[in-house]
Every structure is written in C-alpha cells, then in structure tokens.
Design a protein around this motif. Structure first.
Motif, PDB file in Angstrom:
ATOM      1  N   ALA A   1      72.718  49.598  65.030  1.00  0.00           N
ATOM      2  CA  ALA A   1      71.391  48.832  64.529  1.00  0.00           C
ATOM      3  C   ALA A   1      71.193  48.742  62.858  1.00  0.00           C
ATOM      4  O   ALA A   1      70.821  47.662  62.403  1.00  0.00           O
TER       5      ALA A   1
ATOM      6  N   GLU B   1      55.705  53.908  76.250  1.00  0.00           N
ATOM      7  CA  GLU B   1      56.376  53.336  74.882  1.00  0.00           C
ATOM      8  C   GLU B   1      55.289  52.794  73.874  1.00  0.00           C
ATOM      9  O   GLU B   1      54.575  52.018  74.318  1.00  0.00           O
TER      10      GLU B   1
ATOM     11  N   GLN C   1      55.013  50.781  69.844  1.00  0.00           N
ATOM     12  CA  GLN C   1      55.795  49.739  69.479  1.00  0.00           C
ATOM     13  C   GLN C   1      57.231  50.251  69.009  1.00  0.00           C
ATOM     14  O   GLN C   1      58.292  49.640  69.156  1.00  0.00           O
ATOM     15  N   GLN C   2      57.199  51.302  68.089  1.00  0.00           N
ATOM     16  CA  GLN C   2      58.396  51.778  67.550  1.00  0.00           C
ATOM     17  C   GLN C   2      59.263  52.287  68.664  1.00  0.00           C
ATOM     18  O   GLN C   2      60.618  52.144  68.586  1.00  0.00           O
TER      19      GLN C   2
ATOM     20  N   GLU D   1      60.992  49.405  70.076  1.00  0.00           N
ATOM     21  CA  GLU D   1      62.197  48.940  69.147  1.00  0.00           C
ATOM     22  C   GLU D   1      63.402  49.763  69.516  1.00  0.00           C
ATOM     23  O   GLU D   1      64.556  49.282  69.462  1.00  0.00           O
ATOM     24  N   TYR D   2      63.308  51.078  69.705  1.00  0.00           N
ATOM     25  CA  TYR D   2      64.593  51.876  69.879  1.00  0.00           C
ATOM     26  C   TYR D   2      65.178  51.516  71.157  1.00  0.00           C
ATOM     27  O   TYR D   2      66.276  51.477  71.403  1.00  0.00           O
TER      28      TYR D   2
ATOM     29  N   LEU E   1      65.058  48.524  72.320  1.00  0.00           N
ATOM     30  CA  LEU E   1      65.773  47.338  72.057  1.00  0.00           C
ATOM     31  C   LEU E   1      67.079  47.481  71.289  1.00  0.00           C
ATOM     32  O   LEU E   1      68.204  47.123  71.724  1.00  0.00           O
ATOM     33  N   ASP E   2      67.085  48.538  70.496  1.00  0.00           N
ATOM     34  CA  ASP E   2      68.352  49.031  69.729  1.00  0.00           C
ATOM     35  C   ASP E   2      69.581  49.357  70.932  1.00  0.00           C
ATOM     36  O   ASP E   2      70.426  48.969  70.702  1.00  0.00           O
TER      37      ASP E   2
ATOM     38  N   GLN F   1      70.585  46.088  72.440  1.00  0.00           N
ATOM     39  CA  GLN F   1      71.753  45.325  71.913  1.00  0.00           C
ATOM     40  C   GLN F   1      72.880  46.118  71.549  1.00  0.00           C
ATOM     41  O   GLN F   1      74.006  45.512  71.526  1.00  0.00           O
TER      42      GLN F   1
END
Length: 229
Positions: free
Chosen positions: A102, A156, A158-159, A162-163, A165-166, A169
């Motif tokens: 990330a 979850e 918002q933060q 995002e984790y 999503l990391d 990815q």
C-alpha cells in the motif's frame, strides 16, 4: 502476520447501492450449500448476533458455500455469487506485506504501521467469492457485514474499509483478483473485511446482510449468521 486464527461458521453480503436478495433454502441446496431453515432472530441461543427481528436466511459452516442473488433497481441482469467463508484472524497489527504494498503504491518509501484504537485489536475476515451469474459483477463486504462479540456488533469504519481495500489490492497484485474489482462469470477470488473489537474479547459470530445495509429506512434487512463458537 502473527495472528490468532478463529473458526467461522458462515456468511454473505452486498455492495454499494445494490439490493441483495438472499436465496431460499431450495437455492442453497442447488448450490451445494448447507443452510438451516429461515427464522426470526431471537435474543437467546443460536440466533445471538443477528440484529433483533432480522430474518436469518441460512447458517452454514466454514468452507461450505452458499449463494446470494443481487438484484438491480433498473431491472438489469441480476448478479449471482457463491460465497465461502475461509477464516478470520485477530491481532494487534495488520499484514506487513499488505502495508508495504500500500505504501509503495502511493510512492511512499516507508509507512507507519497502523495500530488499532487503544484497547482494541484488528480482526481480518477472508471470504472467497465466485461469480455464478451471467455477466461481470463486483462484490464488496463493506457496510453490510458485522463482526459480533455476543450481542455487540462491530462494523467497518471508513478507515477500516480502506485497510480492507489494501488487502484486496495486494491480493490482486499477487495474481489473485477478487470481487472488489469485478469478476467475470465462472471466476472467483478473495474478499476482505477489517474490524476492530476489544483486545480481550473473542469474536462470537459474523452477520452478513442480504440488503444494501444492515439496517435501512425499511428496517433490518435479512441476512446470514456466522457462528464463531
């Protein structure tokens, strides 16, 4: 990462503005899933962890897939997914390989490792999602999945999304594309959820709604209960 594995017992969910319709027991049987008859959630016994009054569409075990059907308001081709819960791990840190990827993806030479809120721990839920429909579709666990400690539910932030999503990815970079970025019919891949719960607690269940959110203006949406004990 140094983690303590937990044993799961079922799940399923929806993405964004999609309206998810959980399949019936007959559909579960067609997909090879093992599900209990639908029931209304109670405050005691096996139903602890389901939102009060929620319809439980089914309960499956870790490693046993079940099918969900996502319908769209414009009447376009429904999305169909077969979802299998693969595991959940809890620790005070996230996977360093994921964090390094990330950081590199945004051109950072180093990044400070995220830490959970004081007195809490991270729990990462892993699911496998297969597109069994007739067109390319996306699926995401964010906003529709809750991790429970008895009758207390954690979703979850918002933060944390995002984790998650990391993680997706990083998996994609390793040749494991997942439903977060879209799957063609017959393809499958990982999906992730990241939650924070009290450090001294053990997750007891997982709730996955079959709607666009756990609770909408129409009330509590139906879903699947994942027992962890």
């Amino acid at each position: 990462m140094g983690t303590r594995p937990r044993t799961l017992i079922a799940a399923g969910a929806a993405l964004g503005a999609l309206a998810l319709a959980g399949c019936s027991n007959g559909s579960d049987a067609d997909s090879g899933a093992s599900a209990s008859p639908a029931s209304a959630a109670s405050s005691e016994g096996a139903d602890v962890g389901a939102p009060p009054g929620a319809e439980i569409l089914g309960i499956t075990r870790e490693g046993e897939p079940f099918k969900v059907t996502v319908t769209f308001s414009d009447g376009s081709q429904p999305a169909e997914f077969r979802i299998t819960v693969d595991g959940v791990t809890c620790d005070d840190s996230l996977d360093p390989k994921v964090l390094a990827y990330a950081a590199d993806s945004v051109g950072a030479s180093a990044t400070e490792s995220p830490v959970p809120e004081s007195g809490k721990q991270f729990c990462v839920v892993l699911m496998n999602v297969e597109n069994v429909g007739k067109s390319r579709q996306s699926w995401d666990a964010g906003g529709t999945v809750g991790l429970n400690v008895r009758d207390t539910q954690y979703t979850e932030t918002q933060q944390e999304a995002e984790y998650a999503l990391d993680y997706a990815q990083y998996a994609n970079s390793q040749g494991r594309p997942g439903a977060t970025f879209g799957l063609n019919p017959g393809s499958h891949g990982p999906a992730y959820g990241v939650f924070e719960i009290p450090a001294g607690d053990e997750p007891t269940s997982l709730w996955v709604t079959s709607g666009t959110a756990i609770t909408t203006i129409d009330g509590v949406e139906p879903g699947y209960l994942v027992r962890l004990e």
